[in-house]
Design a protein around this motif. Structure first.
Motif, PDB file in Angstrom:
ATOM      1  N   UNK A 125       0.848  -1.200   0.000  1.00  0.00           N
ATOM      2  CA  UNK A 125       0.000   0.000   0.000  1.00  0.00           C
ATOM      3  C   UNK A 125       0.882   1.248   0.000  1.00  0.00           C
ATOM      4  N   UNK A 126       0.531   2.227  -0.835  1.00  0.00           N
ATOM      5  CA  UNK A 126       1.229   3.526  -0.855  1.00  0.00           C
ATOM      6  C   UNK A 126       0.233   4.630  -0.506  1.00  0.00           C
ATOM      7  N   UNK A 127       0.532   5.386   0.579  1.00  0.00           N
ATOM      8  CA  UNK A 127      -0.296   6.537   0.952  1.00  0.00           C
ATOM      9  C   UNK A 127       0.582   7.776   0.767  1.00  0.00           C
ATOM     10  N   UNK A 128       0.240   8.616  -0.203  1.00  0.00           N
ATOM     11  CA  UNK A 128       1.090   9.762  -0.533  1.00  0.00           C
ATOM     12  C   UNK A 128       0.492  11.054   0.011  1.00  0.00           C
ATOM     13  N   UNK A 129       1.160  11.609   1.021  1.00  0.00           N
ATOM     14  CA  UNK A 129       0.638  12.815   1.658  1.00  0.00           C
ATOM     15  C   UNK A 129       1.216  14.100   1.099  1.00  0.00           C
ATOM     16  N   UNK A 130       2.124  13.985   0.108  1.00  0.00           N
ATOM     17  CA  UNK A 130       2.754  15.208  -0.432  1.00  0.00           C
ATOM     18  C   UNK A 130       2.877  15.170  -1.958  1.00  0.00           C
ATOM     19  N   UNK A 131       2.011  14.366  -2.608  1.00  0.00           N
ATOM     20  CA  UNK A 131       2.016  14.309  -4.072  1.00  0.00           C
ATOM     21  C   UNK A 131       3.419  14.073  -4.633  1.00  0.00           C
ATOM     22  N   UNK A 132       4.122  13.137  -4.014  1.00  0.00           N
ATOM     23  CA  UNK A 132       5.513  12.841  -4.399  1.00  0.00           C
ATOM     24  C   UNK A 132       5.570  11.834  -5.549  1.00  0.00           C
ATOM     25  N   UNK A 133       4.702  10.807  -5.465  1.00  0.00           N
ATOM     26  CA  UNK A 133       4.823   9.727  -6.462  1.00  0.00           C
ATOM     27  C   UNK A 133       3.788   9.870  -7.581  1.00  0.00           C
ATOM     28  N   UNK A 134       4.088   9.213  -8.692  1.00  0.00           N
ATOM     29  CA  UNK A 134       3.145   9.159  -9.823  1.00  0.00           C
ATOM     30  C   UNK A 134       2.196   7.993  -9.599  1.00  0.00           C
ATOM     31  N   UNK A 135       0.932   8.266  -9.338  1.00  0.00           N
ATOM     32  CA  UNK A 135      -0.007   7.184  -8.972  1.00  0.00           C
ATOM     33  C   UNK A 135      -0.008   6.025  -9.968  1.00  0.00           C
TER      34      UNK A 135
END
Ligand code: SAJ
Length: 476
Positions: A442-452
């Protein structure tokens, strides 16, 4: 305009000897810059010889900076002014009596935001120290962020009581709030405009004389002491409000299944005559020593106002509401984690979470009031095992912060990004998945770092703040 003080200052002549109380993120760069002013003869930095921070005195007198993290130019400047014999750090507060001007850069945390009770213990101790050694003709400046009304109220009263002198008659008193951010302390002091507010015009003028030589690009903006206090607390409150507005928009976009960053780009595109669109960035929360408390200084200030506030009866202050929205974001990150795991039929008990980023600000080691902390507390409460990685934060009371990301990712079920450190933008889904060793990580991105998409295609369950367009993606 007190003729008496004008006469005293005329006799005294220009400011030559300056002191700064509080050798921290604000006091150290301020003292070094004052010492670098050709017109000032000497600067004393005052630091209590306490067990926790007494070590700073010797370091500073060797021209070394005790500040953690990258602070461009600070070490060189300290070396220069110490070598030139223009700066000394001491714990002997009686030397305040030698000075023409003394500034106070002391932390002013909030004891309890609910009761709007600030913790002014350290500040009061500093002001009392000044009062005890105050001489006629001196200038006292509060640089700490304070509740509006503090300079003409509490500070003036303590100084007069301790010294037996009268503010505005025997000595000058002003507020000149700091506007620095870690990572660019010297640049901010030199280049930002400086708000300077005296309890009267004579005090304002004397304070303008102190700060003008330090500024390179910035200019001095004079006003009254209380207006200066409101300016500082309001500028941080407005920033917090702007962040809350885009955080709320992000929550709305998730509920509506759309991408907040498309909306943000759209809103920011409206330009032209008189149109300013300062739409900020949504994220996992607001931390630090400023935005998390200055709203409450402003709220307290209005309760100390000269007349009752005229405001809609049943409406809560939008500033306090903004605080609640921003304080909610770590909880929202937690809710996203729960929902993501539900998608693969898992609950939180026994889950291993890898937290990336502990600092409240990207590419810094500043971990004051980090939004990552309430998230970690909730996850531990729910029976998770949590490991924390941060490339800059070395130490944090009660928590192991790891500099090696591999160990933190190993065997993790969930990876959560809380700080947008540069290092994280290079992480690829393949690399992370391999280290986690899970089929459906699971990936939870809180700073829009990764490309979904790249993470979803690699088999991750993805959720991101404001990414309603991706948060319910089909499972691989
Ligand atoms: N944040 C967001 N979205 C954004 C901007 C920030 O979520 O678009 C978050 C950050 O991640 C961080 C928090 O808000 O957790 C605070 O960030 P910040 O950039 O405001 O950093 P501070 O608190 O160190 O700096 C603020 C600045 N105030 C203003 O710009 C009005 C700085 O100029 C002040 O000197 C500083 O407070 C202070 O010392 O008062």
């Amino acid at each position: 305009m007190s003729d008496k003080l004008i006469k005293i200052l005329k006799q005294k002549g220009p400011i030559k000897k300056v002191g700064v109380i509080g050798m921290g993120y604000v006091g150290i760069p301020a003292a070094a810059l004052f010492a670098d002013v050709p017109g000032f003869d000497h600067v004393l930095g005052f630091q209590r010889a306490s067990s926790s921070s007494g070590y700073k005195i010797d370091m500073l007198n060797r021209g070394e900076s005790p500040l953690k993290g990258e602070e461009p130019g600070i070490e060189e400047l300290l070396q220069k002014v110490v070598k030139a014999g223009k700066f000394t750090c001491t714990s002997d507060f009686s030397r305040i009596s030698e000075l023409d001007a003394i500034t106070l850069a002391i932390q002013t945390p909030f004891e309890d935001p609910k009761s709007l009770l600030p913790d002014f213990t350290a500040l009061i101790e500093g002001i009392e120290n000044v009062g005890r050694h105050l001489k006629k003709g001196m200038l006292v400046v509060l640089e700490s962020t304070i509740t509006p009304g503090t300079t003409i109220g509490m500070a003036k009263d303590i100084l007069e009581k301790e010294s037996g002198l009268i503010a505005g008659e025997d000595f000058a008193l002003a507020h000149a709030p700091e506007r620095v951010m870690v990572g660019r302390l010297l640049q901010n002091i030199r280049e930002h405009d400086r708000i300077v507010g005296g309890i009267d015009d004579v005090s304002t003028e004397r304070a303008v004389e102190l700060y003008t030589p330090v500024l390179t690009k910035g200019k001095v903006i004079p006003m009254t002491a209380t207006a200066a206090e409101v300016t500082k607390t309001a500028e941080n409150t407005f920033r917090d409000l702007q962040i809350a507005a885009v955080n709320q928009l992000a929550l709305y976009c998730e509920a509506m299944g759309i991408n907040v960053y498309d909306v943000r780009a759209g809103i920011a595109s409206l330009k032209g005559e008189g149109i300013t669109r300062a739409i900020l960035y949504p994220g996992a929360g607001v931390g630090g020593h400023c935005l998390t408390k200055d709203t409450y200084h402003l709220e307290r200030g209005v309760t100390l106002g000269i007349e009752p506030l005229d405001y809609p009866e049943d409406a809560e202050s939008i500033y306090v509401l903004a605080r609640k929205v921003n304080d909610f974001m770590p909880k929202h990150m937690f809710n996203l984690t729960v929902k993501a795991l539900e998608r693969i039929g898992k609950d939180l008990k026994g889950i291993k979470i890898a937290m990336l980023g502990w600092a409240f600000l990207n590419d810094s080691d500043d971990a004051r009031n980090p939004p990552s902390e309430p998230y970690r507390d909730m996850a531990l409460q729910a029976g998770c095992e949590v490991s924390v990685h941060d490339p800059h934060v070395v130490h944090y009371p009660g928590i192991d912060i790891h500099a090696n990301i591999d160990g933190v990712l190993a065997e993790a079920d969930v990876v959560v990004i809380f700080t947008g450190h540069k290092q994280y933008f290079g992480l690829t889904p393949e690399l992370i998945k391999q280290k986690m060793g899970k089929e459906q990580p699971v990936m939870i991105d809180g700073r829009n770092v990764v490309d979904p998409d790249s993470f979803i295609n690699a088999g991750f369950i993805y959720k991101g703040i404001g990414r309603g367009d991706k948060n319910n993606h089909p499972l691989k």
